[in-house]
Scaffold this motif. Structure first.
Motif, mmCIF file in Angstrom:
data_model
loop_
_atom_site.group_PDB
_atom_site.id
_atom_site.type_symbol
_atom_site.label_atom_id
_atom_site.label_comp_id
_atom_site.label_asym_id
_atom_site.label_seq_id
_atom_site.Cartn_x
_atom_site.Cartn_y
_atom_site.Cartn_z
ATOM 1 N N LEU A 1 -61.972 -7.572 -109.265
ATOM 2 C CA LEU A 1 -60.861 -7.205 -108.383
ATOM 3 C C LEU A 1 -60.029 -6.067 -108.984
ATOM 4 O O LEU A 1 -59.623 -5.144 -108.273
ATOM 5 C CB LEU A 1 -59.978 -8.423 -108.129
ATOM 6 N N GLU B 1 -62.168 -11.962 -111.139
ATOM 7 C CA GLU B 1 -60.841 -11.416 -111.419
ATOM 8 C C GLU B 1 -60.953 -9.991 -111.971
ATOM 9 O O GLU B 1 -60.220 -9.088 -111.561
ATOM 10 C CB GLU B 1 -60.093 -12.315 -112.414
ATOM 11 N N VAL C 1 -61.359 -14.321 -104.678
ATOM 12 C CA VAL C 1 -60.301 -14.963 -105.476
ATOM 13 C C VAL C 1 -59.304 -15.673 -104.577
ATOM 14 O O VAL C 1 -58.217 -16.041 -105.024
ATOM 15 C CB VAL C 1 -59.588 -13.928 -106.373
ATOM 16 N N GLY C 2 -59.639 -15.840 -103.280
ATOM 17 C CA GLY C 2 -58.821 -16.631 -102.376
ATOM 18 C C GLY C 2 -57.677 -15.904 -101.707
ATOM 19 O O GLY C 2 -56.853 -16.535 -101.025
ATOM 20 N N GLN C 3 -57.561 -14.592 -101.835
ATOM 21 C CA GLN C 3 -56.477 -13.832 -101.201
ATOM 22 C C GLN C 3 -56.945 -13.366 -99.818
ATOM 23 O O GLN C 3 -57.244 -12.194 -99.593
ATOM 24 C CB GLN C 3 -56.068 -12.650 -102.078
ATOM 25 N N ARG C 4 -57.002 -14.310 -98.878
ATOM 26 C CA ARG C 4 -57.629 -14.051 -97.587
ATOM 27 C C ARG C 4 -56.856 -13.060 -96.723
ATOM 28 O O ARG C 4 -57.431 -12.212 -96.050
ATOM 29 C CB ARG C 4 -57.823 -15.373 -96.841
ATOM 30 N N SER C 5 -55.520 -13.158 -96.696
ATOM 31 C CA SER C 5 -54.752 -12.244 -95.844
ATOM 32 C C SER C 5 -54.857 -10.812 -96.356
ATOM 33 O O SER C 5 -54.996 -9.857 -95.572
ATOM 34 C CB SER C 5 -53.288 -12.681 -95.781
ATOM 35 N N ALA C 6 -54.790 -10.638 -97.697
ATOM 36 C CA ALA C 6 -54.934 -9.298 -98.272
ATOM 37 C C ALA C 6 -56.348 -8.769 -98.023
ATOM 38 O O ALA C 6 -56.543 -7.572 -97.756
ATOM 39 C CB ALA C 6 -54.635 -9.329 -99.772
ATOM 40 N N ALA C 7 -57.349 -9.660 -98.089
ATOM 41 C CA ALA C 7 -58.730 -9.249 -97.824
ATOM 42 C C ALA C 7 -58.884 -8.770 -96.385
ATOM 43 O O ALA C 7 -59.521 -7.741 -96.116
ATOM 44 C CB ALA C 7 -59.679 -10.410 -98.103
ATOM 45 N N GLN D 1 -59.569 -2.510 -107.052
ATOM 46 C CA GLN D 1 -58.244 -2.005 -106.665
ATOM 47 C C GLN D 1 -58.001 -0.606 -107.237
ATOM 48 O O GLN D 1 -57.465 0.275 -106.562
ATOM 49 C CB GLN D 1 -57.154 -2.957 -107.160
ATOM 50 N N LEU E 1 -61.187 -9.543 -102.959
ATOM 51 C CA LEU E 1 -60.000 -10.356 -102.667
ATOM 52 C C LEU E 1 -60.392 -11.710 -102.087
ATOM 53 O O LEU E 1 -59.785 -12.740 -102.406
ATOM 54 C CB LEU E 1 -59.083 -9.602 -101.698
ATOM 55 N N SER E 2 -61.400 -11.730 -101.227
ATOM 56 C CA SER E 2 -61.872 -12.997 -100.659
ATOM 57 C C SER E 2 -62.382 -13.930 -101.742
ATOM 58 O O SER E 2 -62.168 -15.160 -101.690
ATOM 59 C CB SER E 2 -62.991 -12.733 -99.642
#
Length: 771
Positions: free
Chosen positions: A706, A703, A745-751, A710, A742-743
């Protein structure tokens, strides 16, 4: 331009011009015969390509092998046939399905009409770019050219052929390109062989037959070489072609051709004069039959042609202004118009005037013969010297004329062959204004330093204007001048201190020019020997100099790929600096020790001794931390930069927690620095944040990683707005890092979106996905 970048100066002048390769223009035989020198211009391709088969085969092998992007430096003296060889290679490449383009240095060039050059590759098998006069380009301009997106389309094999008279600028450019994973090579074009192969005779026969066809001759059996071809003078392709052309022209006009190069040159120049006289007296050369006709007397045209040889092509308004400044006592508009009849521009549709006499070597000889002081059977002119001086006069704000590099380069090249030119004209110009040599650029500096009869005092006056540190556009020429002066000075003094200083300065200049091996093995080691002798006589005075020299030698060896050899010298430098820091406490001595420790750490790391390297770097950081506590304004940035690099090294060595701690401290320091100076150091903070994100992810703090990733992307986005060339690739790297965070922490679409954006940037820049 369509399909490629355009790089321009602040005033809108292009840095360089890209154009599609033009086929040889159709030229009538009558027009060519009016001025036979036109047939020597490689642009018209009058002579079919003959000889140089081995060199051509080398170029074909280079094109078909190696990495996707490769750059080759093809060098040889003027008249050796570089342009002809490149033109033949380009034509054969086009026949094989490749797209061929040319690059011309922009300042002073005439710009083609907007949108006229489509650089789209379509289904091309590859891309070939040919760059003439590459040694006269400022190296930074070549670097910009080689960054053009046209050359970085990842699926298209790309070759860049750089043509030059000398190889001096190549080492520094080669090092820069090697760091960018570009294939590099060089190729020397040697004089035509004299070993009985018959190559010169074959070349003469081919040229004679080609020229004879333009004169309407059906047989050439009676036209023999005007003199023996197996002499040094005829080692040049141009010299053989000149012999063939004069032999044919003299045969047609019932004259006996001269047998030496000076005579061949004068014969062709006499034909120029005859054409000017014919035009002046021939009313068929009418521009508009109802208004006016060719009206420039030959004496005035002579000065206009001399001027054009010094300036090269210029825009119409500039050409008129130049001729008006010279006070020709004849309307400049008329002279420009008539000169264009004799010497039409390369681009008929362009706004170009004062097209020079070609080929360059003939123009150089024309300049030398027109300036008084030679004994050749050719009329010199009293106006020639004042014309040269006027053309080199600076503007009111001391800005040099745009053609200064060409003028000095042509005069220096001519001075190699004509003894009167240097002492009588070129050297006095440089005594009065040594800055002209630097204004002319690196190639001119090299030419001047290689002149046998140049007064060392002139080179010293030029040297006095050298920048103290690096200068990417002048370093190669500065190195040659320094080398010439070093040999002069070493021969005129026996003082050991002066010997050490001379050699140390030469090593530094060779290093700046990319000649690391020469700097290390032939110069720095000699300087070191002299310095050790001085230390034995007076250690207190000379030990600091010995430490500096040891440090420099270790750097040169490392740059030459010899880090293992560099380590003992770096270790000795550290030992001396440590002793001096203990004996003479002070910030300066401790800063020098920190630098020596950092260098030793770098060389140890390069040979795989990671633990020893980290120990050295740690000691250096401890010193820099103390210095930063004492004087943060001076030492805080250096400490931050060292800590950021230390964090990277620690992570590579598996010391994850230690890496995070070092980089956290670097980020904190950079934040304070950016607060005081945001424009100068935002990129340092962004890079450190990217590293910190990677290191935090390695210790499971995803976290927090990330957040930093960013912030790095946001900073690079703002930097790209002001300087995309410098920061787009770094933004792509930061986006890739953000996608990885991002990957995690599970934010696949943003990754996926971040990685897609990074990939688009890399594709546009021609970078490999993982680079």
């Amino acid at each position: 331009m369509i399909g490629a970048d355009i790089h321009v100066f602040g005033d809108g002048m292009p840095l360089y011009l890209l154009e599609n390769l033009h086929p040889a223009p159709e030229s009538s035989s009558q027009w060519l015969r009016e001025q036979p020198s036109r047939m020597l211009n490689s642009r018209f391709a009058i002579v079919s390509f003959t000889g140089r088969t081995d060199e051509l085969a080398q170029l074909h092998r280079w094109r078909e092998t190696g990495p996707r992007l490769s750059v080759r430096w093809l060098h040889g003296q003027g008249g050796q046939g570089k342009s002809r060889l490149a033109a033949q290679f380009a034509a054969e490449s086009v026949a094989a399905g490749w797209k061929a383009i040319t690059a011309t240095h922009g300042p002073g060039s005439v710009i083609p009409s907007p949108g006229s050059q489509d650089m789209g590759l379509d289904d091309a098998a590859g891309l070939l770019m040919v760059v003439d006069y590459a040694d006269r380009w400022p190296p930074t301009h070549l670097t910009w050219l080689l960054s053009n997106a046209l050359l970085h389309q990842s699926t298209v094999p790309t070759r860049v052929l750089l043509l030059a008279r000398t190889a001096d600028p190549w080492p520094a450019l080669r090092a820069r390109l090697t760091n960018q994973q570009v294939g590099v090579s060089s190729q020397s074009l040697e004089p035509l062989p004299t070993d009985g192969t018959g190559q010169r005779a074959d070349m003469f026969d081919a040229a004679r037959d080609s020229f004879a066809s333009r004169y309407g001759l059906t047989t050439t059996a009676d036209i023999a070489p005007p003199g023996p071809l197996d002499t040094p003078d005829f080692g040049l392709t141009l010299a053989v072609h000149m012999a063939a052309l004069v032999a044919v022209d003299a045969y047609v006009h019932g004259r006996r051709p001269p047998t030496d190069m000076a005579g061949l040159t004068i014969y062709l120049l006499d034909r120029e004069h005859a054409h000017w006289a014919n035009c002046y007296g021939d009313r068929t050369h009418e521009l508009n039959p109802t208004e006016r006709s060719y009206a420039t007397p030959p004496s005035v045209m002579n000065q206009a042609v001399f001027t054009a040889a010094l300036t090269g092509p210029v825009q119409d308004a500039i050409g008129r202004k130049v001729l008006t400044t010279l006070g020709l006592q004849f309307p400049s508009e008329q002279v420009i118009t008539d000169h264009t009849i004799c010497y039409p521009p390369v681009r008929p549709a362009g706004d170009s005037v004062l097209e020079p006499l070609y080929p360059d070597r003939l123009a150089e000889d024309f300049l030398a013969l027109t300036l008084p002081g030679h004994s050749a059977d050719y009329p010199s002119q009293a106006w020639a010297a004042p014309t040269t001086t006027t053309l080199l006069t600076r503007d009111s704000d001391h800005t040099p004329a745009a053609w200064t590099p060409r003028t000095i380069a042509f005069l220096a090249a001519a001075a190699e062959r004509w003894d009167h030119l240097g002492p009588g004209y070129l050297y006095p110009l440089l005594r009065d204004d040594p800055q002209l040599a630097l204004d002319a650029g690196s190639a001119a500096l090299t030419s001047l330093a290689n002149l046998d009869d140049i007064d060392p005092g002139i080179l010293e006056a030029i040297e006095a204007r050298f920048p103290a540190g690096r200068h990417a556009d002048l370093d190669a020429g500065i190195a040659v001048v320094t080398y010439r002066l070093a040999h002069h000075r070493l021969a005129t003094t026996q003082d050991p201190f002066k010997h050490a200083h001379i050699r140390e300065n030469l090593a530094k200049r060779l290093h700046y020019a990319g000649l690391h091996e020469e700097a290390a093995t032939t110069t720095a080691k000699d300087a070191l020997t002299a310095c050790r002798y001085l230390v034995e006589t007076n250690p207190r005075n000379y030990e600091p100099g010995l430490a500096s020299m040891l440090n420099s030698l270790s750097l040169y060896l490392s740059e030459a790929g010899r880090s293992e050899e560099a380590i003992p010298f770096a270790q000795e430098a550290v030992a001396i600096r440590r002793r001096l820091a203990e004996a003479r406490p002070g910030a300066h001595q401790h800063e020098n020790l920190a630098v020596a420790l950092m260098n030793l750490g770098s060389w140890l790391s390069e040979v795989g001794k990671a633990d020893e390297a980290l120990a050295c770097t740690g000691d250096a950081i401890a010193i820099r931390r103390r210095l930063a506590d004492t004087d943060p304004a001076v030492h805080r940035y250096t400490l931050a930069a060292v800590l950021a690099n230390f964090g990277i090294d620690l992570l590579e060595n598996g010391q994850r927690e230690e890496a995070v701690a070092a980089t956290r401290e670097a980020v904190a320091l950079f934040r304070r620095i950016v607060k005081d100076s945001p424009a100068a150091h935002q990129h340092d903070l962004a890079a450190a944040l990217t590293s910190l994100g990677i290191q935090l992810s390695e210790v499971g703090k995803h976290e927090e990683a990330l957040v930093h990733a960013q912030e790095a992307v946001d900073l690079f986005r703002s930097l790209v707005k002001s300087n995309p060339v410098a920061y787009e690739l770094r933004l792509a790297i930061a986006l890739t890092n953000l996608g990885n965070r991002l990957s995690q922490v599970g934010q696949r679409s943003a990754a996926a979106a971040a990685r897609e954006e990074a990939g688009a940037i890399r594709h546009r820049l021609g970078e490999a996905p993982g680079h």
